[in-house]
Scaffold this motif. Structure first.
Motif, PDB file in Angstrom:
ATOM      1  N   LEU A 177      -2.019   0.740   8.368  1.00 44.60           N
ATOM      2  CA  LEU A 177      -0.764   1.354   8.808  1.00 44.60           C
ATOM      3  C   LEU A 177      -0.834   2.869   8.643  1.00 44.60           C
ATOM      4  O   LEU A 177      -0.355   3.619   9.494  1.00 44.60           O
ATOM      5  N   ALA A 178      -1.431   3.314   7.528  1.00 45.16           N
ATOM      6  CA  ALA A 178      -1.533   4.746   7.287  1.00 45.16           C
ATOM      7  C   ALA A 178      -2.362   5.404   8.379  1.00 45.16           C
ATOM      8  O   ALA A 178      -2.023   6.479   8.883  1.00 45.16           O
ATOM      9  N   GLU A 179      -3.451   4.735   8.766  1.00 45.17           N
ATOM     10  CA  GLU A 179      -4.292   5.296   9.827  1.00 45.17           C
ATOM     11  C   GLU A 179      -3.506   5.438  11.113  1.00 45.17           C
ATOM     12  O   GLU A 179      -3.635   6.407  11.848  1.00 45.17           O
ATOM     13  N   ARG A 180      -2.669   4.432  11.379  1.00 46.33           N
ATOM     14  CA  ARG A 180      -1.850   4.463  12.575  1.00 46.33           C
ATOM     15  C   ARG A 180      -0.824   5.590  12.520  1.00 46.33           C
ATOM     16  O   ARG A 180      -0.529   6.235  13.521  1.00 46.33           O
ATOM     17  N   CYS A 181      -0.277   5.818  11.328  1.00 47.71           N
ATOM     18  CA  CYS A 181       0.779   6.820  11.178  1.00 47.71           C
ATOM     19  C   CYS A 181       0.227   8.239  11.167  1.00 47.71           C
ATOM     20  O   CYS A 181       1.012   9.197  11.142  1.00 47.71           O
TER      21      CYS A 181
END
Lengths: 491, 158
Positions: A106-110
């Motif tokens: 999720l962090a990578e996506r954000c």
């Protein structure tokens, strides 16, 4: 654990522990709290399911689906109690590693919303978004986009926006849509939150409730030294962090390194000998990339683009991570030689699948090093590449009395091997056979087991002699005069 | 070491594996690999453990497209220096493939054992045996061998 190491490359600049976004304008934090992360990380379908965790010697519910909550089950409940309330409850163990991985994804996506993300809060991401507000058209639009991104990854999210990370986290966890853009409104927004939202333990929460301190506003009215004396220093620290009187240092999330490179061909061609040198050049570049980061690739993907057809994608997995361009080129070439391209190739793209820290092969001090030539792992890779990943199997013994389960599957043990005489060949499926010309010897071995997992076995095994020579291992169901089945040959 | 052996057996399960157990044991003890290439049935691990063969270094390879891949896989395996023994059940291999395998086995110092059903002339194996069952053992006939043992008959109690 493997993934935790994957992000920790010694060549990356070591980060300072007290890193905060450096700027004159005050930061603004967007906290994304994932209330159902434990369920979503395990990909549990909606239904009667819960995630359990052992806490203080008892198995307790960590999270449950809304369907289960409808029966009156809540987090923190003992499992047996929950099962009483909701009889069909399926429980799965909590997997913190899977949660961490989901959060990192999720962090990578954000990272498209802000470069500064922290994973330091439990089940939550902290995004520093002051600089992104203008680009995304204000807080409402930004929050809408973040929500969309999380929903696309299959996660439900509650969002809080505040000038301090702790306050944003509190707002996100409370589920209210209140936000605070400046520090002047912060205290009034937070004031109505219950004291339990601070993330303190249940004992302290009930003590506060007994003293009539129900919401944060009540706490702020109390004298500070009195709070410390009665409830400990931690409570005051949490309160100060929430309003920004005290700074909580956060660590920045760095996306794991990734390699991606492209090449265009001067002329479109289908001939492997013309475009393969370019693949090799890309691989040499990849090797340098890995060398500089002291990493090795566990796999990679090659994409061949065609002028008028869908691109051909080739995925390559290595059984031992490698950074040897020549070895990878050999494997890729073998694969490319065997596929039919839909048309001429116009461009190439090479992407790393996943990287790991490089671990050099260990050498044996006493035995002479194996003679040069490819090592066994490379041979396995080549066989797997051409014959498919299922083509290779290892023989293993499993502690199960059922003959069809004792061999060739996972796990160690050798108890089955100690028992009666076993045939060298086993038929994959027992096969009915006629007794014509076959003498069944009277000695019998009874195997009766498996009643607990729904595949019970109750058989009498005999050795039989075929007139043509082979000795057979046959059985029929115990106590019946039913048909005989052939299960093995004493090769 | 470093050669092909062909074992001609009319039916499976008469003792062709028991004949090879001591060899497997020795090769596994040496720390070399044993590969079963597309066996007709499942090699049963508990029985191998009973016979004292270390199964940790055994591998079963399934070749679905025999015509295209069998010769390639066998050659690759035999040429490798870690391989000790390759067991295969090829129905028919053309003579050039036999020759290549013979060379690969010699180069990799590995032993290839090919099982076949009937005595067909023209295979390049260095040693050719034919086995038949009798009450309590095997009737073994050496069809061809380097060093002039050809034609000998041995009865083995297994």
């Amino acid at each position: 654990m493997a993934l935790a190491r994957a992000y920790n490359f010694p060549s990356l600049p070591t980060e300072r522990p007290c890193e905060t976004p450096a700027s004159a304008i005050p930061p603004l934090w967007l906290a994304l709290h994932f209330p159902a992360l434990a369920l979503e990380a395990l990909e549990i379908p909606p239904g009667l399911a819960a995630v359990i965790e052992a806490k203080a010697g008892r198995v307790r519910i960590h999270a449950c689906t809304p369907a289960v909550a409808g029966y009156g089950v809540a987090a923190g409940m003992v499992l047996s109690e929950a099962q009483m309330l909701c009889p069909g409850l399926a429980a799965a163990n909590r997997n913190r590693e899977a949660e961490r991985r989901a959060l990192a994804r999720l962090a990578e996506r954000c990272l498209e919303f802000t470069p500064w993300i922290s994973l330091d809060f439990e089940d939550a991401l902290q995004l520093e978004v002051r600089g992104s507000l203008l680009l995304f058209g204000g807080p409402e639009a930004l929050i809408g986009k973040v929500r969309q991104a999380c929903a696309a990854s299959g996660h439900s999210v509650s969002i809080g926006l505040a000038p301090t990370p702790s306050a944003a986290w509190l707002l996100a966890r409370s589920g209210t849509s209140a936000q605070a853009l400046g520090s002047e409104t912060l205290q009034s927004v937070l004031g109505e939150l219950p004291t339990g939202a601070l993330g303190i333990d249940d004992k302290l929460a009930s003590r506060l409730a007994c003293a009539g301190l129900r919401v944060l506003r009540d706490l702020w009215r109390m004298p500070r030294d009195g709070l410390v004396r009665r409830y400990g220093r931690d409570l005051l620290r949490l309160l100060d962090e929430a309003v920004g009187k005290r700074r909580r240092p956060l660590r920045q999330f760095h996306a794991p390194p990734k390699f991606r490179a492209e090449r265009e061909l001067a002329t479109e061609t289908e001939a492997l000998e013309y475009f393969f040198p370019l693949v090799e050049a890309l691989l040499v570049e990849f090797e340098d990339f890995l060398h500089h980061r002291d990493a090795a690739a566990g796999g990679l993907g090659l994409e061949l683009r065609h002028p008028c057809a869908a691109p051909t994608r080739i995925g390559l997995g290595l059984c031992r991570p490698s950074r040897d361009a020549r070895r990878i080129a050999g494997l890729l070439r073998e694969r490319l030689e065997r596929i039919a391209l839909p048309g001429p190739v116009r461009g190439l793209r090479l992407e790393s699948a996943y990287l790991q820290p490089f671990a050099p092969a260990s050498l044996d001090l006493f035995a002479a090093a194996a003679a040069s030539g490819e090592c066994w792992d490379e041979l396995i890779d080549r066989l797997r590449l051409r014959l498919g990943p299922q083509a290779l199997r290892q023989l293993e013994v499993r502690a199960d009395r059922r003959p069809e389960r004792a061999g060739s599957e996972a796990a160690s043990g050798g108890s089955e091997a100690e028992r009666a005489f076993r045939p060298l060949w086993l038929l994959p499926q027992p096969k009915p056979f006629s007794k014509l010309g076959i003498r069944i010897l009277p000695e019998c071995e009874r195997i009766e087991t498996g009643w607990w997992d729904g595949e019970p076995v109750r058989r009498d095994y005999h050795v039989a002699v075929d007139a043509a020579g082979p000795r057979l291992w046959v059985y029929r169901d115990s106590g019946t005069a039913g048909p005989w089945y052939l299960h093995g040959l004493f090769g | 070491m470093g050669a092909l052996t062909e074992i001609v057996a009319p039916v499976q399960g008469i003792g062709e594996l028991r004949l090879l157990l001591p060899l497997m044991q020795r090769i596994a003890e040496d720390g070399r690999r044993i590969v079963w290439v597309s066996p007709p049935f499942e090699p049963y691990a508990p029985a191998l453990v009973q016979a004292g063969v270390e199964i940790g270094r055994m591998l079963v390879l399934t070749v679905t497209n025999r015509r295209q891949d069998l010769g390639w896989a066998l050659e690759l395996l035999m040429r490798h220096s870690d391989t000790g023994l390759v067991l295969a059940w090829p129905q028919a291999l053309p003579p050039p493939v036999w020759r290549r395998l013979q060379l690969a086995a010699a180069e990799g110092h590995s032993l290839g054992v090919m099982f076949s059903r009937n005595v067909s002339d023209g295979t390049m194996a260095a040693l050719r045996l034919s086995i038949e069952a009798w009450e309590g053992g095997l009737d073994l006939r050496i069809l061809k061998a380097r060093g002039g043992f050809g034609g000998a008959r041995i009865r083995l109690a297994l």
